[in-house]
Design a protein around this motif. Sequence first.
Motif, PDB file in Angstrom:
ATOM      1  N   HIS A   1      22.195  12.153   3.320  1.00 30.92           N
ATOM      2  CA  HIS A   1      23.257  12.062   4.316  1.00 30.92           C
ATOM      3  C   HIS A   1      22.728  12.040   5.748  1.00 30.92           C
ATOM      4  O   HIS A   1      23.505  12.146   6.693  1.00 30.92           O
ATOM      5  N   THR A   2      21.435  11.897   5.909  1.00 31.80           N
ATOM      6  CA  THR A   2      20.843  11.795   7.242  1.00 31.80           C
ATOM      7  C   THR A   2      21.061  10.381   7.766  1.00 31.80           C
ATOM      8  O   THR A   2      20.840   9.416   7.038  1.00 31.80           O
TER       9      THR A   2
ATOM     10  N   MET B   1      12.026  11.602  13.034  1.00 32.77           N
ATOM     11  CA  MET B   1      11.386  12.902  13.035  1.00 32.77           C
ATOM     12  C   MET B   1      10.072  12.758  13.788  1.00 32.77           C
ATOM     13  O   MET B   1       9.399  11.735  13.697  1.00 32.77           O
ATOM     14  N   VAL B   2       9.701  13.796  14.510  1.00 37.99           N
ATOM     15  CA  VAL B   2       8.461  13.759  15.266  1.00 37.99           C
ATOM     16  C   VAL B   2       7.853  15.163  15.286  1.00 37.99           C
ATOM     17  O   VAL B   2       8.572  16.155  15.289  1.00 37.99           O
TER      18      VAL B   2
END
Length: 83
Positions: A62-63, A69-70
Amino acid sequence: YAQPLIFSVEVALAHYWQSLGIIPDIMIGHSIGEYAAAFMSGVMSLQDAVYMVAARAEIMDHTPAQGRMVGVLANEAKVRELI
Protein backbone atom coordinates in the motif's frame (compact mmCIF):
# COMPACT_ATOMS: atom_id res chain seq x y z
CA TYR A 1 3.86 -12.14 -2.59
CA ALA A 2 7.59 -11.42 -2.69
CA GLN A 3 8.06 -10.74 1.03
CA PRO A 4 6.63 -14.07 2.29
CA LEU A 5 8.38 -15.95 -0.53
CA ILE A 6 11.77 -14.47 0.36
CA PHE A 7 11.22 -15.28 4.04
CA SER A 8 10.24 -18.88 3.18
CA VAL A 9 13.31 -19.42 1.00
CA GLU A 10 15.64 -17.97 3.65
CA VAL A 11 14.19 -20.17 6.40
CA ALA A 12 14.26 -23.24 4.15
CA LEU A 13 17.92 -22.60 3.28
CA ALA A 14 18.80 -22.12 6.95
CA HIS A 15 17.11 -25.42 7.83
CA TYR A 16 18.94 -27.12 4.96
CA TRP A 17 22.34 -25.83 6.10
CA GLN A 18 21.54 -26.95 9.65
CA SER A 19 20.65 -30.42 8.34
CA LEU A 20 24.18 -30.54 6.88
CA GLY A 21 25.62 -29.73 10.28
CA ILE A 22 26.29 -26.05 9.58
CA ILE A 23 25.12 -24.39 12.77
CA PRO A 24 25.91 -20.67 13.12
CA ASP A 25 27.05 -19.09 16.37
CA ILE A 26 25.23 -15.88 15.50
CA MET A 27 22.62 -14.87 12.95
CA ILE A 28 21.97 -11.52 11.34
CA GLY A 29 19.78 -10.42 8.49
CA HIS A 30 18.74 -7.45 6.42
CA SER A 31 15.17 -6.52 5.62
CA ILE A 32 13.12 -9.74 5.53
CA GLY A 33 16.29 -11.58 6.53
CA GLU A 34 15.98 -9.97 9.97
CA TYR A 35 12.75 -11.88 10.55
CA ALA A 36 14.27 -15.13 9.29
CA ALA A 37 17.29 -14.67 11.55
CA ALA A 38 15.08 -13.84 14.53
CA PHE A 39 12.99 -16.96 13.97
CA MET A 40 15.94 -19.27 13.32
CA SER A 41 17.76 -18.02 16.42
CA GLY A 42 14.70 -18.56 18.62
CA VAL A 43 13.99 -14.88 19.28
CA MET A 44 10.46 -15.22 17.90
CA SER A 45 8.12 -18.04 17.02
CA LEU A 46 7.38 -19.01 13.43
CA GLN A 47 3.82 -17.77 13.91
CA ASP A 48 5.05 -14.34 15.07
CA ALA A 49 7.63 -14.10 12.28
CA VAL A 50 5.08 -15.00 9.59
CA TYR A 51 2.60 -12.50 11.05
CA MET A 52 5.22 -9.73 10.94
CA VAL A 53 6.33 -10.63 7.40
CA ALA A 54 2.72 -10.58 6.22
CA ALA A 55 2.08 -7.24 7.92
CA ARG A 56 5.23 -5.78 6.35
CA ALA A 57 4.18 -7.07 2.94
CA GLU A 58 0.75 -5.48 3.35
CA ILE A 59 2.32 -2.14 4.24
CA MET A 60 4.72 -2.35 1.31
CA ASP A 61 1.81 -3.18 -1.01
CA HIS A 62 0.00 0.00 0.00
CA THR A 63 3.01 2.30 -0.29
CA PRO A 64 2.60 4.89 -3.06
CA ALA A 65 4.52 3.99 -6.20
CA GLN A 66 6.15 7.42 -6.32
CA GLY A 67 7.51 7.04 -2.77
CA ARG A 68 11.24 6.80 -2.24
CA MET A 69 13.59 5.72 0.52
CA VAL A 70 16.98 7.18 1.30
CA GLY A 71 19.69 6.59 3.89
CA VAL A 72 21.05 9.75 5.50
CA LEU A 73 24.12 10.13 7.68
CA ALA A 74 22.79 12.93 9.89
CA ASN A 75 20.93 13.36 13.14
CA GLU A 76 17.18 13.99 13.25
CA ALA A 77 17.56 17.72 13.89
CA LYS A 78 19.68 18.20 10.76
CA VAL A 79 17.28 16.19 8.59
CA ARG A 80 14.29 18.19 9.86
CA GLU A 81 16.16 21.40 9.11
CA LEU A 82 16.85 20.28 5.53
CA ILE A 83 13.29 19.09 4.92
